[in-house]
Design a protein around this motif. Structure first.
Motif, PDB file in Angstrom:
ATOM      1  N   ARG A  96       0.835  -1.204   0.000  1.00 14.94           N
ATOM      2  CA  ARG A  96       0.000   0.000   0.000  1.00 14.94           C
ATOM      3  C   ARG A  96       0.866   1.250   0.000  1.00 14.94           C
ATOM      4  NH1 ARG A  96      -2.559   2.889   4.442  1.00 14.94           N
ATOM      5  NH2 ARG A  96      -1.898   1.226   5.875  1.00 14.94           N
ATOM      6  N   PHE A  97       0.573   2.145  -0.928  1.00 14.25           N
ATOM      7  CA  PHE A  97       1.282   3.418  -1.031  1.00 14.25           C
ATOM      8  C   PHE A  97       0.265   4.538  -1.194  1.00 14.25           C
ATOM      9  CE2 PHE A  97       4.222   0.205  -2.640  1.00 14.25           C
ATOM     10  CZ  PHE A  97       5.377   0.514  -1.943  1.00 14.25           C
ATOM     11  N   THR A  98       0.481   5.638  -0.464  1.00 15.47           N
ATOM     12  CA  THR A  98      -0.427   6.771  -0.557  1.00 15.47           C
ATOM     13  C   THR A  98       0.356   8.079  -0.570  1.00 15.47           C
ATOM     14  OG1 THR A  98      -0.677   6.856   1.852  1.00 15.47           O
ATOM     15  CG2 THR A  98      -2.304   5.565   0.628  1.00 15.47           C
ATOM     16  N   VAL A  99      -0.271   9.108  -1.136  1.00 14.89           N
ATOM     17  CA  VAL A  99       0.311  10.450  -1.142  1.00 14.89           C
ATOM     18  C   VAL A  99       0.006  11.122   0.193  1.00 14.89           C
ATOM     19  CG1 VAL A  99       0.283  12.716  -2.246  1.00 14.89           C
ATOM     20  CG2 VAL A  99       0.064  10.638  -3.639  1.00 14.89           C
ATOM     21  N   GLY A 100       1.026  11.746   0.774  1.00 11.04           N
ATOM     22  CA  GLY A 100       0.809  12.437   2.037  1.00 11.04           C
ATOM     23  C   GLY A 100       2.053  13.183   2.471  1.00 11.04           C
TER      24      GLY A 100
END
Length: 224
Positions: A96-100
């Motif tokens: 899982r990878f997310t922008v933040g």
């Protein structure tokens, strides 16, 4: 520099160099023995404590996130650059990878067993490091661990306008002394248990420091 402008500059710069960055940056298995050992020690500490997943903050293309997962650590990645996250997700679809942003993590309080900040805090203006380190402390569960690795110096402020294939960038790096970084981590409520300083040489152009720290199970007593 305000928080908003510094994040915008970093986001745009890493979006610009993302493809070349992936090609040029080593995978963890290609790193020097000491760097690999620090990652392995962090993974072992997190697994032994068993307080929750690890957030790889400033994960870039996800190479280190995937390395931790390969060591048996439940890890996910966060980065300010959407392009980096896109490349990471394509390369490691099972993770899982997310922008933040490290300055305002969309992670619950005491949710993490570990925080990894791998060459991801040196772009942060020093006046904003307390904000970042406070987020590390907030999101770590009691007994959780931090590994912070990055460039250090004597307070130099460097500006880079081209990088990774001569792409135009707006990188600002702040090379703080190791004692100052340890002090700021302590002010955030994190206890530094080990430091490793690697001097330039053997392919390293700048001094690198690694900090292992943890969030105490209960508040540390004030020293008299």
């Amino acid at each position: 520099m305000t928080e908003l402008s510094y994040l915008a500059a970093i986001r745009e710069s890493y979006d610009t160099v993302a493809a070349d960055y992936v090609a040029r940056v080593k995978s963890p298995t290609e790193l020097d023995p000491l760097s690999r050992a620090m990652l392995a020690a962090f993974a072992e500490l997190v697994q032994a404590a068993d307080r929750g997943p690890v957030a790889d903050l400033g994960c870039g293309p996800g190479k280190v996130t995937a390395h931790l997962a390969g060591l048996g650590v439940p890890a996910f990645g966060i980065d300010v650059s959407p392009k980096m996250i896109e490349l990471a997700q394509a390369a490691y679809p099972a993770l899982r990878f997310t922008v933040g942003s490290m300055t305002a993590l969309e992670i619950g309080t005491e949710e993490l067993g570990g925080v990894l900040a791998y060459y991801s805090t040196h772009h942060t203006p020093p006046e904003l490091l307390p904000v970042v380190f406070a987020e590390f402390h907030r999101t770590l569960a009691p007994g959780g661990h931090l590994l912070l690795v990055g460039y250090v110096g004597s307070g130099e402020h460097l500006r880079l306008t081209q990088a990774y294939g001569n792409h135009p960038v707006s990188f600002e790096s702040y090379l703080l002394p190791t004692d100052r970084i340890a002090e700021l981590l302590g002010h955030a409520g994190l206890v530094v248990t080990a430091r490793l300083v690697q001097e330039p040489g053997e392919g390293m152009k700048r001094t690198i420091a690694s900090f292992l720290a943890h969030k105490p199970e209960s508040p540390e007593p004030e020293s008299r």
